[in-house]
Design an enzyme around this catalytic site. Structure first.
Site, PDB file in Angstrom:
ATOM      1  N   ASN A  11       0.841  -1.198   0.000  1.00  0.00           N
ATOM      2  CA  ASN A  11       0.000   0.000   0.000  1.00  0.00           C
ATOM      3  C   ASN A  11       0.876   1.249   0.000  1.00  0.00           C
ATOM      4  O   ASN A  11       1.971   1.271   0.587  1.00  0.00           O
ATOM      5  CB  ASN A  11      -1.013  -0.003   1.145  1.00  0.00           C
ATOM      6  N   GLU A  38       0.435   5.211   0.719  1.00  0.00           N
ATOM      7  CA  GLU A  38      -0.458   6.267   1.209  1.00  0.00           C
ATOM      8  C   GLU A  38       0.071   7.643   0.806  1.00  0.00           C
ATOM      9  O   GLU A  38       1.183   7.779   0.286  1.00  0.00           O
ATOM     10  CB  GLU A  38      -0.596   6.136   2.727  1.00  0.00           C
ATOM     11  N   CYS A  81      -4.160   0.754  -2.314  1.00  0.00           N
ATOM     12  CA  CYS A  81      -3.936  -0.525  -1.619  1.00  0.00           C
ATOM     13  C   CYS A  81      -2.814  -1.355  -2.241  1.00  0.00           C
ATOM     14  O   CYS A  81      -2.465  -1.187  -3.422  1.00  0.00           O
ATOM     15  CB  CYS A  81      -5.204  -1.365  -1.654  1.00  0.00           C
ATOM     16  N   GLU A 126      -2.962  -4.473  -3.154  1.00  0.00           N
ATOM     17  CA  GLU A 126      -3.448  -5.270  -4.289  1.00  0.00           C
ATOM     18  C   GLU A 126      -3.368  -4.462  -5.580  1.00  0.00           C
ATOM     19  O   GLU A 126      -3.088  -4.993  -6.661  1.00  0.00           O
ATOM     20  CB  GLU A 126      -4.900  -5.717  -4.051  1.00  0.00           C
ATOM     21  N   CYS A 181     -10.131  -5.129   0.237  1.00  0.00           N
ATOM     22  CA  CYS A 181     -11.252  -4.186   0.361  1.00  0.00           C
ATOM     23  C   CYS A 181     -12.172  -4.328  -0.853  1.00  0.00           C
ATOM     24  O   CYS A 181     -11.827  -4.973  -1.852  1.00  0.00           O
ATOM     25  CB  CYS A 181     -10.729  -2.758   0.486  1.00  0.00           C
ATOM     26  N   CYS A 189     -10.666  -3.238  -4.199  1.00  0.00           N
ATOM     27  CA  CYS A 189      -9.653  -4.172  -4.717  1.00  0.00           C
ATOM     28  C   CYS A 189     -10.275  -5.482  -5.167  1.00  0.00           C
ATOM     29  O   CYS A 189      -9.760  -6.116  -6.091  1.00  0.00           O
ATOM     30  CB  CYS A 189      -8.563  -4.397  -3.681  1.00  0.00           C
TER      31      CYS A 189
HETATM   32  N1  THU Z   1      -5.267  -1.646   2.530  1.00  0.00           N
HETATM   33  C1  THU Z   1      -4.702  -2.442   1.578  1.00  0.00           C
HETATM   34  O1  THU Z   1      -3.577  -2.189   1.126  1.00  0.00           O
HETATM   35  N2  THU Z   1      -5.421  -3.507   1.132  1.00  0.00           N
HETATM   36  C2  THU Z   1      -6.653  -3.859   1.588  1.00  0.00           C
HETATM   37  O2  THU Z   1      -7.253  -4.793   1.085  1.00  0.00           O
HETATM   38  C3  THU Z   1      -7.254  -3.118   2.710  1.00  0.00           C
HETATM   39  C4  THU Z   1      -6.576  -1.865   3.106  1.00  0.00           C
HETATM   40  C5  THU Z   1      -4.506  -0.486   3.009  1.00  0.00           C
HETATM   41  C6  THU Z   1      -5.056   0.852   2.588  1.00  0.00           C
HETATM   42  C7  THU Z   1      -4.493   1.753   3.652  1.00  0.00           C
HETATM   43  O3  THU Z   1      -3.182   2.159   3.234  1.00  0.00           O
HETATM   44  C8  THU Z   1      -4.356   0.874   4.875  1.00  0.00           C
HETATM   45  O4  THU Z   1      -4.468  -0.462   4.413  1.00  0.00           O
HETATM   46  C9  THU Z   1      -5.423   1.135   5.929  1.00  0.00           C
HETATM   47  O5  THU Z   1      -6.684   1.070   5.367  1.00  0.00           O
END
Ligand code: THU
Length: 130
Positions: free
Chosen positions: A41, A43, A52, A54, A85, A88
């Site tokens: 991920n 940010e 994310c 994925e 999520c 994704c």
């Molecule tokens: N996140 C992912 O990378 N994949 C997921 O399937 C769920 C959430 C990340 C997004 C964000 O950077 C952090 O987790 C908190 O939500």
């Protein structure tokens, strides 16, 4: 052998840029010819601009030539059995068929294996646009 895919996801997780959530995530995809694409991920200070793990993995997969996805592994530092999520799930389903395996992992390895059909039943598909 799914443990190597878990290890690729875990290695990707180490590269996460998650200073805001402090919730590092890693994902890895395998294609039928054995290629592996991983991502973390990423940010952003402008929170909605992050994405994310994925999604990063899918970017590498597309740039690496794509192909049929057979397996996906996802791992989060602070959670056992993270599931992708909603956004994704939809992005993965663009390239991974309903039979593709999804390995949910903890810090040591795969703890549960589902399929794309399990996590995105009745999803909207490109065929629906025709
Ligand atoms: N996140 C992912 O990378 N994949 C997921 O399937 C769920 C959430 C990340 C997004 C964000 O950077 C952090 O987790 C908190 O939500």
């Amino acid at each position: 052998m799914s443990h190597d895919l878990f290890e690729a996801a875990r290695a990707a997780m180490e590269k996460a840029h998650a200073p805001y959530s402090r919730f590092p995530v890693g994902a890895a995809l395998r294609t039928e010819d054995g290629r592996v694409f991983a991502g973390c991920n990423i940010e952003n200070a402008s929170f909605p601009e992050g994405w994310c793990a994925e999604t990063t993995a899918l970017g590498h997969y597309v740039m690496g030539g794509g192909g049929r996805i057979t397996e996906i592994a996802v791992v989060a530092e602070k959670m056992d059995r993270i599931t992708p999520c909603g956004g994704c799930r939809q992005r993965l389903a663009e390239f991974a068929g309903p039979e593709a395996k999804l390995h949910l992992c903890d810090g040591n390895g795969v703890v549960e294996t589902l399929t794309m059909a399990d996590i995105l039943p009745l999803g909207f598909r490109g065929d629906d646009l025709k």
